[in-house]
Design a protein around this motif. Structure first.
Motif, PDB file in Angstrom:
ATOM      1  N   VAL A 255     -15.702   1.786  -5.112  1.00  0.00           N
ATOM      2  CA  VAL A 255     -14.406   1.240  -4.702  1.00  0.00           C
ATOM      3  C   VAL A 255     -13.953   1.911  -3.408  1.00  0.00           C
ATOM      4  O   VAL A 255     -14.031   3.136  -3.269  1.00  0.00           O
ATOM      5  CB  VAL A 255     -13.350   1.461  -5.808  1.00  0.00           C
ATOM      6  N   GLN A 256     -13.499   1.104  -2.448  1.00  0.00           N
ATOM      7  CA  GLN A 256     -12.967   1.619  -1.191  1.00  0.00           C
ATOM      8  C   GLN A 256     -11.483   1.923  -1.385  1.00  0.00           C
ATOM      9  O   GLN A 256     -10.649   1.025  -1.326  1.00  0.00           O
ATOM     10  CB  GLN A 256     -13.173   0.589  -0.078  1.00  0.00           C
ATOM     11  N   ALA A 257     -11.175   3.191  -1.627  1.00  0.00           N
ATOM     12  CA  ALA A 257      -9.827   3.569  -2.054  1.00  0.00           C
ATOM     13  C   ALA A 257      -8.894   3.978  -0.922  1.00  0.00           C
ATOM     14  O   ALA A 257      -7.684   4.078  -1.132  1.00  0.00           O
ATOM     15  CB  ALA A 257      -9.913   4.715  -3.060  1.00  0.00           C
ATOM     16  N   GLU A 258      -9.407   4.203   0.270  1.00  0.00           N
ATOM     17  CA  GLU A 258      -8.556   4.729   1.353  1.00  0.00           C
ATOM     18  C   GLU A 258      -7.420   3.778   1.703  1.00  0.00           C
ATOM     19  O   GLU A 258      -6.245   4.166   1.723  1.00  0.00           O
ATOM     20  CB  GLU A 258      -9.400   5.022   2.594  1.00  0.00           C
ATOM     21  N   ASP A 259      -7.756   2.520   1.978  1.00  0.00           N
ATOM     22  CA  ASP A 259      -6.719   1.547   2.321  1.00  0.00           C
ATOM     23  C   ASP A 259      -5.831   1.226   1.126  1.00  0.00           C
ATOM     24  O   ASP A 259      -4.651   0.911   1.292  1.00  0.00           O
ATOM     25  CB  ASP A 259      -7.355   0.268   2.864  1.00  0.00           C
ATOM     26  N   LEU A 260      -6.401   1.302  -0.082  1.00  0.00           N
ATOM     27  CA  LEU A 260      -5.601   1.071  -1.279  1.00  0.00           C
ATOM     28  C   LEU A 260      -4.495   2.123  -1.384  1.00  0.00           C
ATOM     29  O   LEU A 260      -3.339   1.805  -1.677  1.00  0.00           O
ATOM     30  CB  LEU A 260      -6.481   1.119  -2.527  1.00  0.00           C
ATOM     31  N   ALA A 261      -4.851   3.371  -1.140  1.00  0.00           N
ATOM     32  CA  ALA A 261      -3.870   4.451  -1.207  1.00  0.00           C
ATOM     33  C   ALA A 261      -2.816   4.294  -0.121  1.00  0.00           C
ATOM     34  O   ALA A 261      -1.612   4.449  -0.379  1.00  0.00           O
ATOM     35  CB  ALA A 261      -4.572   5.803  -1.079  1.00  0.00           C
ATOM     36  N   LYS A 262      -3.248   3.966   1.086  1.00  0.00           N
ATOM     37  CA  LYS A 262      -2.294   3.779   2.178  1.00  0.00           C
ATOM     38  C   LYS A 262      -1.352   2.620   1.889  1.00  0.00           C
ATOM     39  O   LYS A 262      -0.146   2.707   2.145  1.00  0.00           O
ATOM     40  CB  LYS A 262      -3.054   3.524   3.483  1.00  0.00           C
ATOM     41  N   GLY A 263      -1.905   1.529   1.359  1.00  0.00           N
ATOM     42  CA  GLY A 263      -1.075   0.363   1.058  1.00  0.00           C
ATOM     43  C   GLY A 263      -0.066   0.656  -0.035  1.00  0.00           C
ATOM     44  O   GLY A 263       1.097   0.231   0.046  1.00  0.00           O
ATOM     45  N   ALA A 264      -0.491   1.376  -1.074  1.00  0.00           N
ATOM     46  CA  ALA A 264       0.420   1.701  -2.174  1.00  0.00           C
ATOM     47  C   ALA A 264       1.533   2.623  -1.703  1.00  0.00           C
ATOM     48  O   ALA A 264       2.712   2.413  -2.042  1.00  0.00           O
ATOM     49  CB  ALA A 264      -0.364   2.359  -3.310  1.00  0.00           C
ATOM     50  N   ILE A 265       1.186   3.643  -0.927  1.00  0.00           N
ATOM     51  CA  ILE A 265       2.201   4.569  -0.412  1.00  0.00           C
ATOM     52  C   ILE A 265       3.188   3.839   0.487  1.00  0.00           C
ATOM     53  O   ILE A 265       4.412   4.022   0.387  1.00  0.00           O
ATOM     54  CB  ILE A 265       1.532   5.732   0.342  1.00  0.00           C
ATOM     55  N   SER A 266       2.661   2.986   1.370  1.00  0.00           N
ATOM     56  CA  SER A 266       3.529   2.222   2.277  1.00  0.00           C
ATOM     57  C   SER A 266       4.498   1.346   1.504  1.00  0.00           C
ATOM     58  O   SER A 266       5.700   1.303   1.808  1.00  0.00           O
ATOM     59  CB  SER A 266       2.665   1.363   3.207  1.00  0.00           C
ATOM     60  N   ALA A 267       3.993   0.645   0.485  1.00  0.00           N
ATOM     61  CA  ALA A 267       4.847  -0.252  -0.302  1.00  0.00           C
ATOM     62  C   ALA A 267       5.938   0.513  -1.043  1.00  0.00           C
ATOM     63  O   ALA A 267       7.099   0.091  -1.074  1.00  0.00           O
ATOM     64  CB  ALA A 267       3.986  -1.043  -1.289  1.00  0.00           C
ATOM     65  N   ILE A 268       5.566   1.636  -1.632  1.00  0.00           N
ATOM     66  CA  ILE A 268       6.543   2.428  -2.382  1.00  0.00           C
ATOM     67  C   ILE A 268       7.626   2.987  -1.459  1.00  0.00           C
ATOM     68  O   ILE A 268       8.816   2.998  -1.804  1.00  0.00           O
ATOM     69  CB  ILE A 268       5.832   3.560  -3.150  1.00  0.00           C
ATOM     70  N   VAL A 269       7.218   3.438  -0.288  1.00  0.00           N
ATOM     71  CA  VAL A 269       8.193   3.976   0.678  1.00  0.00           C
ATOM     72  C   VAL A 269       9.165   2.886   1.130  1.00  0.00           C
ATOM     73  O   VAL A 269      10.388   3.092   1.140  1.00  0.00           O
ATOM     74  CB  VAL A 269       7.465   4.585   1.896  1.00  0.00           C
TER      75      VAL A 269
END
Length: 289
Positions: A255-269
């Motif tokens: 699983v390519q998790a880097e963009d997933l983590a960035k997207g989740a953090i961005s959305a939550i912020v």
């Protein structure tokens, strides 16, 4: 003395019960229609596949556009059919549904003239917003689960239970494929928090529910358009829609998790910022409607 005794028995937590708001929103026509369409969409897609022929036989140059590769796999099993349903609805339909649940929540009360009566009960303003926020989030999650559940049911009944196909990696076994499908659903739910926050903020700022819903959808579309302009460079990384397609990384192995983590953090912020502004504004504004 009696006034003091009445005040001492007052409990803010007893005003506007959560389940009362759940039942109230369940009786709304827009709630019933939104959830009903989550059931209807997979059926429409199934009928389209049944009467539209085999998409793999398409000899046109573009092959069907951005979702053609997923469409080619959609009829190979229930998991793939559900993935296709999610993919085609994530960019617009789910945005509208989430914006509807969150944008209509306060503005509709103001447009009906019932908002000031709720606060006169009295319901603390922060509690009123909190209850409506929780209920809107609950119904949005129910809508997502309804779409996936219906897709899995009718897709499996029609096409069987098989591995989750991937256009960027080998087929994923059914059990693991189900987990990854739920992971995609969870990621989409997190990215939609931006729409939820924006619609909720606009619902507090306006008395027109349609304006709150439409405004959130239009701003989301504007962000999507700006994200396509490569001349903006790294500025695009800060747009709320930049990582909306990162769910495709869940289909890769590993699983390519880097963009997933960035997207989740961005959305939550973004969602936290919008919700904070909504609470700040609502607890300080004059309620005249």
């Amino acid at each position: 003395m009696s006034t003091v005794e009445a005040a001492s028995g007052y409990r803010a937590t007893h005003t506007l019960p959560l389940w009362a708001e759940v039942r109230r929103q369940a009786s709304r026509r827009r709630t019933q229609m939104a959830l009903g369409f989550m059931v209807l969409l997979p059926l429409i897609i199934l009928i389209a596949f049944e009467f539209g022929g085999d998409s793999r036989g398409d000899e046109d140059g573009d092959g069907g556009g951005a979702f053609s590769s997923i469409a080619d796999l959609a009829t190979s099993g229930g998991l793939n059919f559900t993935l296709f349903c999610l993919a085609v609805s994530a960019g617009f339909l789910l945005v509208v549904v989430v914006a509807l649940f969150f944008g209509d929540t306060v503005a509709s009360e103001a447009s009906w003239g019932s908002l000031r009566y709720l606060l006169a009960i009295p319901v603390p303003r922060a509690r009123l917003l909190g209850v409506k926020l929780i209920v809107a989030a609950g119904y949005s999650l129910v809508a997502l689960l309804t779409l996936v559940g219906t897709g899995l049911l009718i897709g499996t009944l029609r096409y069987g239970w098989g591995p989750l196909g991937s256009t960027i990696a080998a087929e994923i076994p059914p059990a693991e494929g189900l987990v990854r499908l739920l992971g995609i659903l969870a990621y989409l739910a997190v990215t939609l928090l931006v729409v939820a926050g924006l619609a909720f903020l606009l619902s507090v700022l306006t008395d027109a529910a349609l304006g709150a819903v439409g405004g959130a959808v239009m701003l989301w579309i504007l962000s999507s358009i700006l994200d396509q302009i490569t001349a903006l460079g790294t500025i695009r990384n800060f747009l709320p829609t930049h990582y909306t397609d990162a769910w495709r990384g869940i289909l890769s192995t590993p699983v390519q998790a880097e963009d997933l983590a960035k997207g989740a953090i961005s959305a939550i912020v973004y969602a936290t910022l919008f919700w904070s502004l909504a609470f700040y504004r609502f607890t300080r504004k004059d309620i005249t409607s």
